[in-house]
Write a protein that holds these residues in place. Structure first.
Motif: not given
Ligand SMILES: Nc1nc2c(c(=O)[nH]1)N[C@H]1C(S)=C(S)[C@@H](COP(=O)(O)O)O[C@H]1N2
Ligand SMILES: [Mo]
Length: 514
Positions: A31, A40, A42, A45, A49, A72, A76, A185, A239-240
């Motif tokens: 991350h 994307n 990470s 993620v 995806n 979503k 996760l 993050q 997803l993100v």
């Protein structure tokens, strides 16, 4: 702890904890790296995806039906559960030697690498994220393992108990992983929102102010004509949410055109802006479903822009691509219709497009379902043939051409509610985008169809609210509605599923009067 042949072994609990700590360290490292090489990449993620892209349509439909926009989050959580089980398993398989756990870490790393390789929006550097995850995961795993094993061999020793030392180690590794993940993050989020706020007003050159008075029966339970941005339905495979850097963003228009064009955001914005009130809906909307909303979009007329590029008359498809690799193909003759009003939208309800709805630019074509037209985070438009390219959902079993079907929905009374017997107002919405609604009929139980009162028509591209008052006896009841569009076509009662080109059937609502 030693077993009978004298080989030192970790107890199960410690072995499991070591697996979980290695997992946390690995994910946190990936991350953090993603903060530099693309959100994307990470590991969670990227794999999430890839899972979305590989999920069969029936399962995806089920997920949308069962969890709605929380699908979503559910994905996760499911992935976290699987990873947790694998991490504990890696620990338990490695009670005397770390080899099997390390092998499992290598397999997970390979999954991450494959997921990153499969994305069109990530460069080769993005591989650093899963690779670093794997390396750090393996290092943390072997080193915690070695320490715990030597503690186990020593038994007791002067400087504090091994149990306590293990606890301190574990907590510091967990805290370190938390800090690393939080840094990642912080690096991956936040920038486009400030760029978005700096854009300022997107003022349309031509403005047909939409008079909203009388356009809904919100007091009777219909939606408001305009859906506030925060309530606008959201459907996508991301997803993100892609975070576009305005300075680097370009829109390319190319393919079967005389003059390929490239636009920066400012160049696009400098074209005459128009405002259009448009209802959008998703092909996955079930009869009576919530995936329909309306906004005042501001943007650039797509037809005029295509005419500037000079479209080859034999071209068939407008193939659009998002920065995240999603694609959609729209029928070019529809997009080029003079009165269609296809839009490159930059703004929505008085502000720049919200990030979830496609900032900086998306396509909106009145009358077509979103999956064949409404590409968000748009970056590329290719004018082409049907044979040359297929949009994202087409090989997954959805129809190539998908005009929005005429539909109606009952919003009040809502399902299963109890109302007072006597006068009951049944109210809802109906839509036939780019055609217009002529009539809505409502039926109580087995009674005759009754024509509902229609709210004022704002335009043929938006939904139309309706209501009708009934006198209702105490007991169980069912109301049904059906719409007729401006071509004279009335909704069929035949129930068909959302795939391949949109559900059909009448919406019914059961309620109790007392
Ligand atoms: N980049 C991108 N654009 C996309 C999608 C997507 O998954 N990715 N989904 C499409 C679908 S299926 C619909 S219904 C609409 C939904 O737009 P909204 O989320 O703004 O309501 O966006 C379309 N554009
Ligand atoms: Mo959709």
């Amino acid at each position: 702890m030693s077993d009978m042949d004298g080989v030192a072994r970790l107890d199960r609990r410690r072995a499991g904890i070591i697996g979980v700590l290695a997992l946390l360290s690995a994910l946190a490292t990936g991350h953090l790296l993603a903060g530099f090489v693309g959100a994307n990449s990470s590991p969670m993620v990227a794999v999430g995806n890839a899972t979305i892209d590989l999920t069969p349509s029936w399962l995806k439909e089920f997920a949308i039906r069962a969890f709605g926009t929380a699908d979503k989050l559910v994905l996760l959580l499911g992935m976290s559960a699987v990873l947790l089980v694998l991490a504990v398993a890696a620990g338990l398989l490695s009670r005397s030697r770390p080899a099997s756990g390390v092998a499992l870490i290598a397999v997970l790393t390979a999954v991450g690498v494959v997921a990153v390789l499969g994305r069109s929006d990530l460069g080769q550097f993005a591989l650093l994220a899963p690779l670093a995850s794997g390396v750090v995961g393996a290092m943390v795993f072997t080193s915690l393992h070695r320490r715990a094993l030597s503690d186990a061999e020593e038994g007791t020793e002067p400087s504090g108990s091994p149990r306590r030392r293990f606890l301190v180690h574990s907590l510091s590794v967990a805290a370190g992983a938390g800090a690393v993940a939080a840094t990642g993050q912080w690096l991956t989020s936040g920038n486009p929102e400030s760029a978005r706020r700096a854009i300022g007003p997107l003022a349309p050159a031509t403005r047909t102010p939409t008079a909203l008075a009388g356009a809904d029966f919100a007091a009777d339970g219909t939606p408001t004509l305009i859906t506030p941005n925060a309530d606008f339905y959201r459907i996508d495979t991301a997803l993100v949410v892609p975070e576009v850097d305005l300075a680097d963003w370009r829109l390319r228009v190319h393919g079967m055109v005389e003059r390929p064009l490239t636009f920066t955001y400012d160049q696009l914005r400098a074209r005459p802006l128009v405002e259009r009130t448009i209802t959008m809906t998703c092909v996955s909307n079930e009869v009576g479903g919530p995936y329909i909303s309306t906004a005042e979009f501001v943007g650039v007329d797509l037809r005029e822009l295509l005419l500037d590029a000079g479209v080859d008359p034999s071209a068939e498809q407008l193939f659009s691509t998002s920065v995240d690799g999603f694609t959609a193909g729209s029928p070019l003759p529809v997009v080029l219709e003079e009165d269609r009003g296809a839009l490159l939208a930059l703004g929505m309800n008085g502000e720049p497009l919200p990030i979830e709805h496609g900032f900086p630019v998306r396509i909106v074509v009145p009358g077509l379902y979103g999956y064949v037209s409404a590409t968000k985070w748009l970056t590329d438009i290719e004018v082409t043939s049907w044979d040359a390219r297929q949009g994202y959902w087409i090989p997954r079993g959805w129809a190539r051409e998908a005009p929005i079907k005429t539909h109606s929905r009952i919003d009040a009374p809502s399902r299963g509610t109890e109302v007072d017997a006597g006068r009951v107002v049944v109210a809802g919405t109906a839509w036939a985008p780019h055609t217009g609604i002529r009539r809505v009929e409502v039926r109580l139980d087995d009674g005759p169809w009754r024509r509902a009162e229609l709210a004022r028509e704002v335009g043929i591209d938006t939904w139309r609210m309706w209501r009708s008052a009934f006198t209702v006896e105490p007991g169980e009841h069912v109301v049904t509605c059906r719409a007729t569009d401006a071509t004279g076509h009335t909704q069929t009662p035949v129930r068909r599923p959302v795939a391949p080109d949109g559900a059909t059937g009448w919406h019914e609502v059961r309620f109790t009067a007392s």
